[in-house]
Design an enzyme around this catalytic site. Structure first.
Site, PDB file in Angstrom:
ATOM      1  CE  LYS A  73      -3.752   1.810   2.858  1.00 11.88           C
ATOM      2  NZ  LYS A  73      -4.800   1.332   4.258  1.00 11.88           N
ATOM      3  CB  SER A 150      -8.127   3.082   3.391  1.00  8.36           C
ATOM      4  OG  SER A 150      -7.291   2.544   4.222  1.00  8.36           O
ATOM      5  CB  SER A 174      -7.999  -0.068   6.050  1.00  9.50           C
ATOM      6  OG  SER A 174      -8.804   1.151   6.208  1.00  9.50           O
TER       7      SER A 174
HETATM    8  N1  GLN Z   1     -13.082   2.826   7.115  1.00 11.34           N
HETATM    9  C1  GLN Z   1     -12.473   3.372   8.406  1.00 11.34           C
HETATM   10  C2  GLN Z   1     -12.400   4.953   8.268  1.00 11.34           C
HETATM   11  O1  GLN Z   1     -13.051   5.506   7.341  1.00 11.34           O
HETATM   12  C3  GLN Z   1     -11.474   2.649   8.430  1.00 11.34           C
HETATM   13  C4  GLN Z   1      -9.871   2.925   7.892  1.00 11.34           C
HETATM   14  C5  GLN Z   1      -8.822   2.387   8.103  1.00 11.34           C
HETATM   15  O2  GLN Z   1      -8.700   1.177   8.715  1.00 11.34           O
HETATM   16  N2  GLN Z   1      -7.607   2.787   7.859  1.00 11.34           N
HETATM   17  O3  GLN Z   1     -11.589   5.293   8.740  1.00 11.34           O
END
Ligand code: GLN
Length: 489
Positions: A73, A150, A174
């Protein structure tokens, strides 16, 4: 069939038998990455990958990651390689050092072939907010369903068999949520098990290095390489690292598995619940004890609000260094305030600005008691309740999400139980820092859905054993869009 379609374990056997070389694997992975139609990449690191792969000549039979291609990532620092976290404010930023996980994988002679897209700065869960636009779900050629985020690009590239594993980060879900939407195994170990040095911080008390694979055993193999104490990260644990795949087929006989009642009660999709219940029956047959537990409806409903306040507050202070002066493009202005305002106005998307406003607001002196400190107290309650369940039970087992990958155009009722509870419960693993793994559970109209298991702190080995038991039951090992194309699903 290509060697790239295999799991790490199988690919390793082919490499050791010299049926294929690291250079051939890297070349083909790069070809597949170039042909990608899902917008999964920030950058394909072709030159570096081919140069490195060419040096790998004599197979190391005890090193399962030798010559295996992978993707990171784009929020992991990579020395000499542009790293932007899919944010315009970091365009052109080239780190001076490798994140510890990148260095460890290099030492293991795994070959990084690309940096993948993400929701900007790893905030968000749709795969639509990075500066390269929307990342698509390879399971859906019409590009109408999301892949989630993400860690969207990493999920898409493992699901499309470009690589057998990819690094992501998981602050709320994420890795584990997109894993469910992409038919993958998504593993987030205990907080402190993997060094976060060189991972761009989002909310450090919740941030974890996590990753995608196409089998549970591969998940264990990757953890062998990533886990361990690192002097560069004082929050990393010095607990000894285990050989996580050892005894992975031990099963769940005599284990107690907790099902959180409010989570399953708030899921209305019958296909998902039917598949989940089937695995419960099979686990019982194998000698596990299944117990339904109440978490507390109000406490579970407060997960998202608690998460947003704490994560946004931490993000505001951790990202304060993104001022347009130290990193990324420079916008001229009369004063340094002008420079910052310009950089932040142009450099951040709406979602990021919203989160920073929430974070700053929660941290204002007059709001701290009612927002930030209140959220922290609530977090303590959530953590206590989770640990109380795991005192008596070995695992918590629930569907990973209430639906398959949602339509990009879908509107959600953000006050429903289905959203607040069933769509947000994976954050339990971040609040409590516990190991948590998503495994494929089935398909509905050609789209995958997953289940999630959580275990006790530092008991990753036991977690893999339960996950392996579920994988054996579903038979969903090495699931990828290629199986779908070949008509095997
Ligand atoms: N969906 C979550 C958010 O909006 C998780 C993001 C993550 O785990 N980096 O922050």
């Amino acid at each position: 069939m290509s060697y790239l379609d295999l799991t790490i374990r199988e690919m390793h056997e082919a490499l050791v038998a010299k049926k294929v070389t690291p250079l051939e694997l890297a070349k083909e992975a790069i070809e597949r990455a170039k042909a990608d139609k899902n917008n999964a990449f920030e950058l394909i690191t072709e030159k570096e990958a081919l140069e490195f792969a060419a040096t790998l000549v004599e197979p190391e039979k005890d090193n399962l990651l030798w010559g295996i291609p992978y993707i990171a990532k784009d929020n992991f620092s990579t020395k000499g390689i542009e790293t932007t976290a899919s944010s315009n404010i970091l365009n052109g930023y080239v780190p001076l050092y490798d994140a510890t996980v990148i260095a460890k994988l290099k030492e293991k002679k795994a070959v990084m072939i690309a940096k993948s897209t993400l929701d900007e700065l790893a905030m968000g869960g749709t795969g639509t907010t990075g500066h390269k636009g929307v990342t698509y779900n390879p399971w859906d050629e019409t590009h109408t369903h999301l892949i989630g985020g993400s860690s969207c690009g990493s999920a898409a590239s493992v699901a499309a068999s470009i690589v057998p594993f990819a690094l992501g980060s998981d602050t709320g879900d994420s890795v584990r949520k997109p894993a469910a939407f992409a038919g993958l195994v998504g593993m987030k170990p205990t907080w402190g098990r993997i060094s976060r040095y060189g991972l761009f911080p989002f909310a450090p008390s919740l941030d974890h290095v996590a990753y995608f694979t196409r089998s549970v055993e591969d998940g264990a193999i990757v953890l062998d390489a990533l886990a361990g104490r690192d002097i560069h990260d004082s929050t990393s644990s010095s607990k000894p690292v285990e050989v996580y795949e050892e005894g992975i087929a031990s099963g769940v006989k005599g284990k107690k598995i907790a099902i959180i009642r409010e989570i399953v009660d708030s899921i209305t999709d019958h296909v998902i619940m039917g598949a989940f219940d089937k695995t419960l029956e099979a686990l019982k047959k194998e000698g596990a004890e299944i117990v339904y537990v109440d978490f507390g409806h109000d406490l579970l409903s407060s997960l998202y609000a608690t998460y947003i306040v704490i994560s946004s507050a931490e993000a505001t202070s951790n990202d304060a260094n993104l001022d347009g002066i130290k990193f990324g493009p420079y916008f001229s202005g009369k004063t340094y305030q002008d420079v910052m305002i310009q950089a932040r106005t142009k450099g951040f998307s709406e979602l990021i600005k919203r989160r920073f406003v929430i974070g700053s607001f929660s941290l204002m002196r007059e709001n701290q008691d009612v927002l930030f400190r209140r959220a922290q107290k609530n977090r303590a309650k959530i953590v206590m309740k989770t640990n109380e369940i795991l005192k008596d039970c070995d695992y918590i087992y629930v569907p990973a999400a209430p639906t398959v990958a949602p339509l990009a155009s879908a509107s959600t009722d953000k006050l429903s139980d289905e959203y607040l509870i069933a769509d947000n419960h994976l954050s339990l693993g971040n609040f409590a820092g516990l190991p948590s793994i998503t495994i494929p559970l089935g398909l509905e109209n050609g789209l995958p859905f997953g289940a999630n298991l959580m275990g006790r702190a530092f008991e990753e080995k036991a977690l893999f054993q339960a996950a392996e038991a579920v994988e054996q039951i579903t038979g969903l090992n090495n699931l990828s869009v290629l199986n779908k194309k070949e008509g095997n699903l």
